[in-house]
Design a protein around this motif. Sequence first.
Motif, short mmCIF file in Angstrom:
data_model
loop_
_atom_site.label_atom_id
_atom_site.label_comp_id
_atom_site.label_asym_id
_atom_site.label_seq_id
_atom_site.Cartn_x
_atom_site.Cartn_y
_atom_site.Cartn_z
N GLY A 202 0.90 -2.12 7.98
CA GLY A 202 1.76 -2.85 7.07
C GLY A 202 2.65 -1.95 6.24
O GLY A 202 2.33 -0.80 5.95
N THR B 25 1.14 -1.48 2.47
CA THR B 25 0.03 -0.52 2.48
C THR B 25 0.52 0.91 2.67
O THR B 25 0.01 1.84 2.04
CB THR B 25 -0.97 -0.88 3.59
OG1 THR B 25 -1.61 -2.11 3.25
CG2 THR B 25 -2.03 0.19 3.77
N GLN C 100 4.10 -9.72 5.32
CA GLN C 100 3.35 -8.51 5.63
C GLN C 100 1.93 -8.83 6.05
O GLN C 100 1.37 -8.21 6.96
CB GLN C 100 3.36 -7.57 4.42
CG GLN C 100 4.72 -6.98 4.08
CD GLN C 100 5.20 -6.00 5.12
OE1 GLN C 100 4.42 -5.22 5.65
NE2 GLN C 100 6.50 -6.04 5.41
N ASP D 14 -1.27 -6.80 6.89
CA ASP D 14 -1.33 -5.86 5.76
C ASP D 14 -2.40 -6.31 4.77
O ASP D 14 -2.28 -7.36 4.13
CB ASP D 14 0.05 -5.81 5.09
CG ASP D 14 0.18 -4.67 4.10
OD1 ASP D 14 -0.72 -4.52 3.26
OD2 ASP D 14 1.19 -3.94 4.17
#
Length: 332
Positions: free
Chosen positions: A166, A169, A185, A191
């Motif tokens: 993601g 992240t 995301q 994510d």
Amino acid sequence: MKAIKAIFLMSSALLLTACNGQSVENDSIEDDATEVAVESETVTVSDENISPVANITVADDESVEDEDSADVEYEGDLDYSQFASLEELVWNEIEAYGYDSDYLSISIYDFDTGEEFNLNADLPSHGASTNKVGTAVLYADLINAGYLNWDSHLAFNQAWYEEGGGEITNGSFQESYSIYDLVYQALYYSDNTAWNTLINSYYSMYGDFQSSLIALSGLSFDNGEIYNLNYATSRMLNEILIRVATNPEYQPIVDIMLEAQSGIYLKMYVDEGMAAKYGQYEDGNHDTGIYFEDGEPAYTIAVMSRQLGYIDYFLGDLNLHVKEFHEYQTNH
């Protein structure tokens, strides 16, 4: 409905920041207190992050496969006239792979025929990232009710970081993110940091995330294990998919799921028209999805597994054959 107590990190400034700079008012938040009321119970604020994947051993967006756990591709066309029902088709698939059905939970619903298949459908287990769909629905409902909009921002805390895939992240952290970006995301890249932000913000502003997630399905459960954070059943996941498939206000969620996980799991052989979200946690490998035919929902499918290793080809073959059986039934 039973409420669970959850411990999570929230600074006194943890409020929803809308695009116009206004904070969303919520009666469950006491600005000058250290406790948040949740369904007549109290959630104590601490420095611990609520994370549904905190103990994950393999990044949720990766597929690490070894020789012992890999499944075997099942090849060959099927004569669908041999199956009198969806149930016969699914059991044929399970037997072809030699799986112990005790370690599978499967729920399928065909919109055209009304046929359902459920196997161990009410057995709670860790839902992994499949519950990201329900999380997106919770926020879509708040948006559709006028409390938020897709451009509303949620304040971010770096304690909510969780390793994995993601852009949130693995990018430079911002002070806040829009709800759409967080949902995108979480669904597209799986994510976990984006997901933690959505979950922790929901707890702080609206109450018990897990109970709200369960309520989306319209189901009730006698097994209290379902109230553990991020637990689900295949029937629960499938009921949420049916809700998403049949309500146009969830189209932004569908659009992201149609774009996500191309060519893997349920989308291994059925990519076009398949909206999906997979999940992996410890020994559990799951996938869920909605198949659309000419823009209309044809069927939903939710598969959860335990102790079977990576079931990638099983998911791919099962979904291909469910799709082709659906087409066979509607044309005969």
